[in-house]
Design a protein around this motif. Structure first.
Motif, PDB file in Angstrom:
ATOM      1  N   GLU A  49      10.277  -0.677 -16.826  1.00  0.00           N
ATOM      2  CA  GLU A  49       9.648  -0.650 -18.146  1.00  0.00           C
ATOM      3  C   GLU A  49       8.139  -0.470 -18.042  1.00  0.00           C
ATOM      4  O   GLU A  49       7.554   0.325 -18.769  1.00  0.00           O
ATOM      5  CB  GLU A  49       9.968  -1.964 -18.872  1.00  0.00           C
ATOM      6  CG  GLU A  49       9.427  -2.015 -20.285  1.00  0.00           C
ATOM      7  CD  GLU A  49       9.778  -3.324 -20.956  1.00  0.00           C
ATOM      8  OE1 GLU A  49       8.891  -3.866 -21.645  1.00  0.00           O
ATOM      9  OE2 GLU A  49      10.916  -3.801 -20.788  1.00  0.00           O
ATOM     10  N   LYS A  50       7.503  -1.205 -17.147  1.00  0.00           N
ATOM     11  CA  LYS A  50       6.039  -1.209 -17.070  1.00  0.00           C
ATOM     12  C   LYS A  50       5.483  -0.163 -16.118  1.00  0.00           C
ATOM     13  O   LYS A  50       4.335   0.262 -16.270  1.00  0.00           O
ATOM     14  CB  LYS A  50       5.553  -2.592 -16.625  1.00  0.00           C
ATOM     15  CG  LYS A  50       5.893  -3.692 -17.595  1.00  0.00           C
ATOM     16  CD  LYS A  50       5.499  -5.041 -17.033  1.00  0.00           C
ATOM     17  CE  LYS A  50       5.979  -6.158 -17.939  1.00  0.00           C
ATOM     18  NZ  LYS A  50       5.746  -7.469 -17.350  1.00  0.00           N
ATOM     19  N   GLY A  51       6.261   0.219 -15.119  1.00  0.00           N
ATOM     20  CA  GLY A  51       5.747   1.102 -14.071  1.00  0.00           C
ATOM     21  C   GLY A  51       5.872   2.578 -14.403  1.00  0.00           C
ATOM     22  O   GLY A  51       6.463   2.982 -15.399  1.00  0.00           O
ATOM     23  N   ARG A  52       5.315   3.369 -13.508  1.00  0.00           N
ATOM     24  CA  ARG A  52       5.366   4.829 -13.624  1.00  0.00           C
ATOM     25  C   ARG A  52       6.341   5.330 -12.565  1.00  0.00           C
ATOM     26  O   ARG A  52       6.188   5.041 -11.377  1.00  0.00           O
ATOM     27  CB  ARG A  52       3.972   5.403 -13.385  1.00  0.00           C
ATOM     28  CG  ARG A  52       3.898   6.907 -13.464  1.00  0.00           C
ATOM     29  CD  ARG A  52       2.462   7.389 -13.384  1.00  0.00           C
ATOM     30  NE  ARG A  52       1.789   6.947 -12.173  1.00  0.00           N
ATOM     31  CZ  ARG A  52       1.594   7.709 -11.092  1.00  0.00           C
ATOM     32  NH1 ARG A  52       2.008   8.944 -11.084  1.00  0.00           N
ATOM     33  NH2 ARG A  52       0.964   7.228 -10.048  1.00  0.00           N
ATOM     34  N   GLU A  53       7.327   6.094 -13.008  1.00  0.00           N
ATOM     35  CA  GLU A  53       8.335   6.587 -12.075  1.00  0.00           C
ATOM     36  C   GLU A  53       7.741   7.714 -11.229  1.00  0.00           C
ATOM     37  O   GLU A  53       7.232   8.697 -11.743  1.00  0.00           O
ATOM     38  CB  GLU A  53       9.570   7.094 -12.822  1.00  0.00           C
ATOM     39  CG  GLU A  53      10.680   7.535 -11.912  1.00  0.00           C
ATOM     40  CD  GLU A  53      11.920   7.990 -12.666  1.00  0.00           C
ATOM     41  OE1 GLU A  53      13.017   7.784 -12.121  1.00  0.00           O
ATOM     42  OE2 GLU A  53      11.791   8.537 -13.768  1.00  0.00           O
ATOM     43  N   SER A  58       0.846  -1.208   0.000  1.00  0.00           N
ATOM     44  CA  SER A  58       0.000   0.000   0.000  1.00  0.00           C
ATOM     45  C   SER A  58       0.873   1.246   0.000  1.00  0.00           C
ATOM     46  O   SER A  58       2.061   1.209   0.326  1.00  0.00           O
ATOM     47  CB  SER A  58      -0.901   0.002   1.242  1.00  0.00           C
ATOM     48  OG  SER A  58      -0.114   0.164   2.407  1.00  0.00           O
ATOM     49  N   CYS A  59       0.226   2.345  -0.314  1.00  0.00           N
ATOM     50  CA  CYS A  59       0.905   3.633  -0.320  1.00  0.00           C
ATOM     51  C   CYS A  59       1.340   4.000   1.101  1.00  0.00           C
ATOM     52  O   CYS A  59       2.410   4.577   1.298  1.00  0.00           O
ATOM     53  CB  CYS A  59      -0.030   4.697  -0.896  1.00  0.00           C
ATOM     54  SG  CYS A  59       0.704   6.324  -0.967  1.00  0.00           S
ATOM     55  N   GLY A  60       0.532   3.652   2.101  1.00  0.00           N
ATOM     56  CA  GLY A  60       0.863   3.938   3.495  1.00  0.00           C
ATOM     57  C   GLY A  60       2.143   3.243   3.926  1.00  0.00           C
ATOM     58  O   GLY A  60       2.997   3.853   4.582  1.00  0.00           O
ATOM     59  N   ASP A  61       2.270   1.958   3.586  1.00  0.00           N
ATOM     60  CA  ASP A  61       3.490   1.229   3.919  1.00  0.00           C
ATOM     61  C   ASP A  61       4.708   1.861   3.236  1.00  0.00           C
ATOM     62  O   ASP A  61       5.766   2.007   3.834  1.00  0.00           O
ATOM     63  CB  ASP A  61       3.389  -0.237   3.490  1.00  0.00           C
ATOM     64  CG  ASP A  61       2.476  -1.045   4.380  1.00  0.00           C
ATOM     65  OD1 ASP A  61       2.164  -0.577   5.491  1.00  0.00           O
ATOM     66  OD2 ASP A  61       2.100  -2.163   3.965  1.00  0.00           O
ATOM     67  N   SER A  66       0.762  -1.426  -6.814  1.00  0.00           N
ATOM     68  CA  SER A  66       1.787  -1.595  -5.781  1.00  0.00           C
ATOM     69  C   SER A  66       2.867  -0.539  -5.969  1.00  0.00           C
ATOM     70  O   SER A  66       3.053   0.005  -7.051  1.00  0.00           O
ATOM     71  CB  SER A  66       2.424  -2.982  -5.868  1.00  0.00           C
ATOM     72  OG  SER A  66       1.491  -3.980  -5.574  1.00  0.00           O
ATOM     73  N   TYR A  67       3.587  -0.293  -4.898  1.00  0.00           N
ATOM     74  CA  TYR A  67       4.662   0.692  -4.930  1.00  0.00           C
ATOM     75  C   TYR A  67       5.986  -0.039  -4.776  1.00  0.00           C
ATOM     76  O   TYR A  67       6.082  -1.031  -4.047  1.00  0.00           O
ATOM     77  CB  TYR A  67       4.475   1.723  -3.822  1.00  0.00           C
ATOM     78  CG  TYR A  67       3.249   2.565  -4.063  1.00  0.00           C
ATOM     79  CD1 TYR A  67       3.338   3.762  -4.754  1.00  0.00           C
ATOM     80  CD2 TYR A  67       1.992   2.135  -3.637  1.00  0.00           C
ATOM     81  CE1 TYR A  67       2.204   4.523  -5.012  1.00  0.00           C
ATOM     82  CE2 TYR A  67       0.865   2.885  -3.888  1.00  0.00           C
ATOM     83  CZ  TYR A  67       0.972   4.076  -4.575  1.00  0.00           C
ATOM     84  OH  TYR A  67      -0.151   4.822  -4.840  1.00  0.00           O
TER      85      TYR A  67
END
Length: 183
Positions: free
Chosen positions: A164-168, A99-102, A128-129
């Motif tokens: 490659e797949k994610g958003r920085e 999660s974003c919180g974690d 996921s982050y």
């Protein structure tokens, strides 16, 4: 003293008893730890290679000595120096947060305890982050903190896939940039 070129990279130098006396060499004391012997052997090696037409610049030179009676045989071998290559370690280590919180809690704790956590970047991919480090393993203090909040997912291929797949979210040192905003 006789100098014979055996092949393209080897020269045989034969020192007679008179030569050994003239150079003040004693075969029993001839070693690289003996300064006089080392100096004489170096000069003889250079002379033999120069007279034989063998270039020694930037090359490795081996000298082997053998005694037979009063004579001393020096075998000089000249080989090109092996180039040493340092392998560039590519890849990295990636951590996945549920999660974003974690993710934000982990970044805050990392920033407080080790503000320079190395080369890392933050990504969001598939809900996921991720926190990706550019080197094969994270420092031990960082790993200890991340064990509480994240799951270590993988190495170089995993990191490449997320990039490659994610958003920085943040490149460079994500822990320092995001942690500074949180405190």
């Amino acid at each position: 003293m006789t100098i014979n070129r055996l092949d393209g990279e080897r020269v045989l130098v034969v020192l007679g008893g008179k030569d050994m006396t003239d150079f003040a060499l004693d075969f029993k004391k001839m070693s690289l730890q003996n300064a006089h012997a080392r100096k004489v052997l170096l000069r003889l090696t250079r002379l033999a290679c120069r007279k034989s037409g063998i270039d020694t610049n930037g090359k490795r030179v081996n000298v082997e000595a053998l005694t037979m009676g009063e004579s001393c045989y020096l075998l000089v071998t000249v080989r090109r120096r092996m180039q040493r290559y340092r392998l560039k370690r590519s890849g990295g280590t990636g951590y996945r947060f549920e999660s974003c919180g974690d993710f934000l809690n982990a970044v805050e704790v990392l920033y407080r305890h080790c503000p320079y956590a190395g080369k890392n970047a933050a990504y969001e991919c598939g809900g996921s982050y991720y926190l990706l480090f550019d080197y094969p393993t994270a420092p031990s203090a960082v790993r200890r903190i991340l064990r509480e909040y994240a799951v270590q997912r993988g190495g170089a291929l995993f990191c490449a896939s997320v990039r490659e797949k994610g958003r920085e979210l943040c490149g460079g040192n994500a822990v320092a940039v995001i942690g500074e905003k949180l405190i």
